[in-house]
Design an enzyme around this catalytic site. Structure first.
Site, short mmCIF file in Angstrom:
data_model
loop_
_atom_site.label_atom_id
_atom_site.label_comp_id
_atom_site.label_asym_id
_atom_site.label_seq_id
_atom_site.Cartn_x
_atom_site.Cartn_y
_atom_site.Cartn_z
N CYS A 263 -46.03 15.59 13.08
CA CYS A 263 -46.87 14.60 12.42
C CYS A 263 -48.36 14.96 12.57
CB CYS A 263 -46.56 13.20 12.94
SG CYS A 263 -47.09 11.87 11.82
N HIS B 243 -40.35 12.56 12.80
CA HIS B 243 -40.23 12.11 14.18
C HIS B 243 -38.75 11.98 14.55
CE1 HIS B 243 -44.45 11.13 14.92
NE2 HIS B 243 -44.49 10.54 13.74
#
Length: 485
Positions: free
Chosen positions: A332, A428
């Site tokens: 991310c 994630h």
């Protein structure tokens, strides 16, 4: 419908784990249970079934209830972006950015939002287990409170106070809370629980009685130190444990602790792998040259954290690792940092700016107001992968032609450099996928154990629930919960 709220004598007394354990204990009794936290502050967030986001602690508590996480379980979430600024999430959606003073002054206006979510949850279940934030003893924050007694009194939910004996001073903490809160708030509290006790609880009998006598509240249990809690996902604190060398021949996976690190429980599945040593590198320490993998984690303030990374000299360590052919994984915000440029033309993270990235992936990122929130499944390295995306902005560039993953029902995701040793992804939770985790570790010559991280977490919840059933008077809690105050 019954409800019970756990409040603490302070932060980190173990409320989140106790709520999760109680949720599982009650679910194991066949009750329909829902967790609820009116207000949370955390950069560790989870995607919900209704396409929003909540604190990961509440997502874990939902798992304990055996129900999908929903934005109603945490209607107000604050995600710190700087020392005095947070992103405000209401009902799972971004509502804006607030300074700390603005939130304190205006938080009372969010009480209707909180009660709306609570009302919906109540109609779905037999009992709601509510978690407070901080402590009701913070009387300087009482006006406009929505996290503790402000909510409890508005919703007429009885309260049990939790004290942490491991840190010391638990008698003063509980009796002191009784002393400083007003009579109306004190009347909401129907008992106390001692948490994190080590040793023979009989040694605390006199102290237990003294608390009951001085506070006027009955004791409802003494909970031992719960070893199984270490098997649950991290929430608000990273254990800053650093070792200079890998133990017993383990390969080091190193992750720098950034000021606004987010969703660092992405790394938890590595803790169960016997062949690797997860090393969280604190500020002031170099990333060790012997690291086999460097992970750049998620961040709530990517540009500011990239600047912090450079101030620590970690960019030098990362580039040296790259020159040696070492493996680098960016998750991310860490993915965004690996590119050549990050632009924030609208000032999403603060003042409008554009900065140079680490230049290890040929990609650029432009931050944007719309937040991507979705669960994803797909394949990477011929292995199934499942996780979620939670980011603002888009990343494009030449290296995206070599995607990290193929998303089911979509295209490529992420990027890999030409040499194959720098990987960036927005997914994630990918390391919880056993085959994917094993494929990553195979690249550094380590055989993964293939264990299902989700199953391990679920087993830990059962273990905690079993301990609570022994050490807390759950029957008394249910009787308290059945009577609104």
């Amino acid at each position: 419908m019954a409800a019970l709220m756990l409040q603490g004598t302070g932060s980190d007394v173990g409320k989140s784990v106790l709520v999760a354990g109680l949720c599982r204990a009650l679910a194991n009794r066949g009750l329909r249970v829902r967790p609820f936290k009116p207000q949370n502050m955390s950069n560790n967030a989870a995607v919900t079934i209704d396409g929003g986001e909540i604190g990961r602690a509440q997502a874990l508590q939902a798992l304990a209830c055996r129900t999908p996480p929903h934005s109603d379980m945490n209607p107000v979430l604050l995600k710190p972006q700087a020392d005095r600024t947070s992103q405000l999430i209401v009902h799972g959606r971004v509502r804006g950015t607030l300074g700390s003073g603005n939130f304190r002054a205006g938080r009372g206006a969010l009480l209707p939002d909180v009660l709306e979510s609570y009302g919906r949850l109540r109609r779905q279940c037999d009992i709601v287990i509510v978690e407070g934030a901080g402590s009701p003893a913070e009387i300087n924050l009482r006006a406009g409170d929505i996290a503790n007694m402000g909510f409890a009194r508005a919703a007429r939910v009885p309260v049990v106070l939790v004290g942490d004996i491991d840190r010391g001073g638990v008698i003063a903490a509980i009796v002191g809370t009784r002393t400083v809160i007003d009579a109306e708030d004190a009347a909401m509290i129907k008992g106390f629980v001692i948490n994190k006790f080590r040793g023979d609880p009989a040694l605390f009998d006199d102290g237990y009685r003294a608390i009951a006598e001085r506070s006027g509240w009955p004791g409802l249990g003494v909970v031992p130190w719960l070893a199984a809690a270490a098997r649950l996902p991290s929430e608000d604190a990273v254990i800053l444990e650093r070792r200079a060398d890998a133990r017993e021949g383990r390969r080091i996976v190193a992750c720098p602790i950034l000021p606004r690190i987010a969703n660092f429980d992405d790394l938890d599945p590595l803790k169960q792998e016997p062949g690797v040593e997860l090393l969280m590198v604190p500020p002031g320490q170099p990333i060790p040259a012997e690291a086999a993998i460097i992970v750049l984690p998620g961040s709530k303030a990517t540009i500011a954290d990239l600047a912090a990374l450079r101030r620590e000299g970690w960019d030098i360590d990362i580039k040296a690792h790259h020159r040696r052919g070492g493996l680098i994984l960016g998750l991310c915000g860490g993915y965004q940092m690996l590119g050549t440029r990050i632009a924030d033309p609208l000032g999403i993270e603060g003042a409008a700016s554009e900065v140079e990235g680490l230049g290890l992936l040929d990609v650029t990122t432009e931050l944007a107001p719309a937040k991507t929130l979705r669960e994803v499944t797909g394949t990477a390295w011929n292995s199934p992968v499942a996780g979620y995306e939670m980011h603002m902005g888009a990343t494009v560039g030449t290296d995206t032609a070599r995607p990290f993953a193929r998303i089911d029902g979509g295209g490529g995701e992420g990027a890999i450099n030409a040499a194959g040793n720098v990987i960036g992804t927005y997914i994630h939770g990918l390391l919880a996928s056993p085959a994917l985790r094993s494929a990553l570790l195979a690249k550094i010559g380590v055989a993964g154990n293939g264990r299902d991280h989700g199953a391990d977490v679920d087993a830990a919840l059962d273990d905690i629930a079993a301990e609570l059933a022994i050490h807390i008077d759950i029957g008394a809690l249910l009787r308290i919960a059945a009577h609104p105050v």
